[in-house]
Design a protein around this motif. Sequence first.
Motif, PDB file in Angstrom:
ATOM      1  N   TRP A 298      26.231 -11.170   8.886  1.00  0.00           N
ATOM      2  CA  TRP A 298      27.106 -12.274   8.474  1.00  0.00           C
ATOM      3  C   TRP A 298      27.058 -13.357   9.552  1.00  0.00           C
ATOM      4  CZ3 TRP A 298      29.751 -12.611   3.878  1.00  0.00           C
ATOM      5  CH2 TRP A 298      29.853 -11.441   3.120  1.00  0.00           C
TER       6      TRP A 298
ATOM      7  N   ASN B 218      23.756 -13.572   3.900  1.00  0.00           N
ATOM      8  CA  ASN B 218      24.989 -14.276   3.528  1.00  0.00           C
ATOM      9  C   ASN B 218      25.059 -15.681   4.114  1.00  0.00           C
ATOM     10  OD1 ASN B 218      26.363 -12.041   2.054  1.00  0.00           O
ATOM     11  ND2 ASN B 218      26.231 -11.042   4.055  1.00  0.00           N
TER      12      ASN B 218
ATOM     13  N   VAL C  97      21.135 -12.321   0.175  1.00  0.00           N
ATOM     14  CA  VAL C  97      22.383 -12.810  -0.395  1.00  0.00           C
ATOM     15  C   VAL C  97      22.659 -12.146  -1.745  1.00  0.00           C
ATOM     16  CG1 VAL C  97      22.231 -15.058   0.750  1.00  0.00           C
ATOM     17  CG2 VAL C  97      21.216 -14.760  -1.516  1.00  0.00           C
TER      18      VAL C  97
ATOM     19  N   ASN D 134      33.040 -11.111  -1.425  1.00  0.00           N
ATOM     20  CA  ASN D 134      33.641 -12.334  -0.872  1.00  0.00           C
ATOM     21  C   ASN D 134      34.784 -11.976   0.084  1.00  0.00           C
ATOM     22  OD1 ASN D 134      34.117 -15.015  -0.391  1.00  0.00           O
ATOM     23  ND2 ASN D 134      35.143 -15.408  -2.326  1.00  0.00           N
TER      24      ASN D 134
END
Length: 302
Positions: free
Chosen positions: A108, A160, A184, A291
């Motif tokens: 991330w 991501n 992703v 998310n």
Amino acid sequence: MATKRMFTLNSGSALPALGLGTWQSGPNEVYEAVLTALKTGYRHIDTAYVYGNEAEVGKAIKDSGISREDIFLTTKLWCTFHNNPEKNLDISLKLLGTDYVDLYLVHWPIAFNPKGNDALFPSLPDGSRDRMSNWDVTKTWELVQKLPGTGKVKAIGVSNCSTVTLEKLLNAPTTTIVPAVNQVELHPYLPQTKLLDYCKAKGIHVTAYSPLGSTNAPLQQESAIQTIAKRLGKTPAQVLISWAISRGTSVIPKSVTAERIISNFEDFVVDDADMAAIDSISSHTTKRVVNPNWGEVVFHDD
């Protein structure tokens, strides 16, 4: 096609189009899943330090009897190691029982406090995520770029990352290596065409995770998917996986069920009409499955 398709990364590495994802695969089930996948013909295995299953993934690779050089192995840098990626890499290599990985991804683009109250998910007193101040992904990438020179990784990439984040990273004066991959979330509810086009223009390969939507997702019940699957004698999962590969993305569906792992390995070329029908799904339904609230915007392209 039983996944004879490959993609060539900007590093020169050959990445099998279809791999096995291991996110949310528990230690007691991931070993059998990886072993089944490798015996079926998979040669691309994706894991991450934060998944907590690298030791079992590594044991399955060793016990499969397949040469390490014939397997494309990906793992990922966790957020609490952004200021010391080689340390996290070394931990992962020890757990995996190998002296190198084929691809190492920044999991991330968010850096957590490495001295926080938790080794993986440090938090502040108000419950928000404890992030490193005065740090961003360009500093992380500056350090990650040193890893190929150690011989411990064949290629480096990110995960991501939006077009906004990638633009920032690529324009940083410290950036000398273009990420080989951006992994992703991608599926017909979240096709991310803008991001896909951007990465293609920059020479960054895209790997799709959660390609089937969430567990028990309605995506596989979409009429377009069902119609194509029944007409071609395929499963809905095979249709979704093949759609992803036909878009030029590699794909890493997760499963711990032997029957599904074997079935998912039967990809095919999707014709233009069926591609268009699947593409149209996002016109009536859009949904992001993954998310998390990291305390700052990560996904800018929705």
